[in-house]
Scaffold this active site. Sequence first.
Site, mmCIF file in Angstrom:
data_model
loop_
_atom_site.group_PDB
_atom_site.id
_atom_site.type_symbol
_atom_site.label_atom_id
_atom_site.label_comp_id
_atom_site.label_asym_id
_atom_site.label_seq_id
_atom_site.Cartn_x
_atom_site.Cartn_y
_atom_site.Cartn_z
ATOM 1 N N GLU A 189 6.035 -3.565 -11.676
ATOM 2 C CA GLU A 189 6.708 -3.453 -10.981
ATOM 3 C C GLU A 189 5.724 -3.729 -9.580
ATOM 4 O O GLU A 189 4.130 -3.802 -9.962
ATOM 5 C CB GLU A 189 6.810 -1.905 -10.042
ATOM 6 C CG GLU A 189 7.274 -1.426 -9.124
ATOM 7 C CD GLU A 189 7.490 -0.028 -9.631
ATOM 8 O OE1 GLU A 189 8.091 1.074 -10.698
ATOM 9 O OE2 GLU A 189 7.118 1.162 -8.182
ATOM 10 N N ASP A 200 5.147 -2.562 -5.419
ATOM 11 C CA ASP A 200 5.548 -1.598 -4.567
ATOM 12 C C ASP A 200 5.031 -2.289 -2.910
ATOM 13 O O ASP A 200 3.926 -2.400 -3.288
ATOM 14 C CB ASP A 200 5.368 -0.086 -4.845
ATOM 15 C CG ASP A 200 5.654 -0.160 -5.771
ATOM 16 O OD1 ASP A 200 6.661 -0.233 -6.761
ATOM 17 O OD2 ASP A 200 5.147 0.786 -6.505
ATOM 18 N N GLU A 231 5.945 1.167 0.070
ATOM 19 C CA GLU A 231 5.922 2.154 0.380
ATOM 20 C C GLU A 231 5.743 2.670 1.753
ATOM 21 O O GLU A 231 4.238 2.017 1.774
ATOM 22 C CB GLU A 231 5.878 2.925 -0.465
ATOM 23 C CG GLU A 231 6.400 2.675 -1.983
ATOM 24 C CD GLU A 231 6.007 4.538 -3.064
ATOM 25 O OE1 GLU A 231 6.489 4.250 -3.593
ATOM 26 O OE2 GLU A 231 5.302 4.792 -2.623
#
Length: 294
Positions: free
Chosen positions: A103, A105, A107
């Site tokens: 993953e 990310d 955010e």
Amino acid sequence: MSSTSPLVLLLSISAMLASLVSLANAGTMDQELDLSWGDGRGKFLNNGQLLSLSLDKYSGSGFQSRHQYLFGRIDMQIKLVPGNSAGTVTTFFLSSQGATHDEIDFEFLGNVSGNPYTLHTNVFAQGKGDKEQQFHLWFDPTKDFHTYSIVWNPQHIIFMVDNIPIRDFKNMEERGVRFPKDQAMRMYSSLWNADDWATMGGQVKTNWSLAPFTAYYRNYRASACVVSSGSSGCSGGRSATSSVSGDAWMNQEVDSVSYRRLRWVQRKFMIYDYCADLKRFPQGLPAECPARRR
């Protein structure tokens, strides 16, 4: 002795593991993306050129790319939830599936009116993350669209904001550091409630009287290798809406000019770096962290 370079060998292995690969060709948002959850809270607008996600007290919403990628450059323009966005999280990330997923990310953690958003970044490889860096931005991300980019190739994961690198996670497998390279990942985005941790560690809760909260997306671009049938390699060429010509991203790194920009961002706007968190790692910092901080 073979003269094959490590990069060529890695690409060959990745191509086999990916099954079959081709270059992404992007169209309008509704051609490239699927609304994945939210019961109507996600919407395509302007003939597929714009997408909105909304959050209310009952549910958030999300979307995902139709394709899975093994290396590429992914760009998205986002305008974040304005005003008091405390408790909300807007995400833009790449992820594979399963307990040992990879993953990458972005955010965006909301905050009370007048305070800056927190941009949270992380990298997972084979199910292990804990590589967080957080930033404040040098602009108000709710006033206009800004471009957030992930460059992912066999040697680097580069996080970029308006084409300015803010983080470069390098392949350091020679030090025993896991690096995402074998699992195809899909692009995901969501807007959801996380007021148990998102704003000041959960001290500030979501104000539902302000709902619905809405974020907007446009100009999704994927210049990438798509895991699919009917192709045996990731050839050159230019995606229909790509901001990067050909497969330049495959060898992209942070050059001297970009490094100065990256250092400016990290000096001025970084608010957390796991590689500087000595209390978190009493037995020693992770192997990928710069030696000067260990």
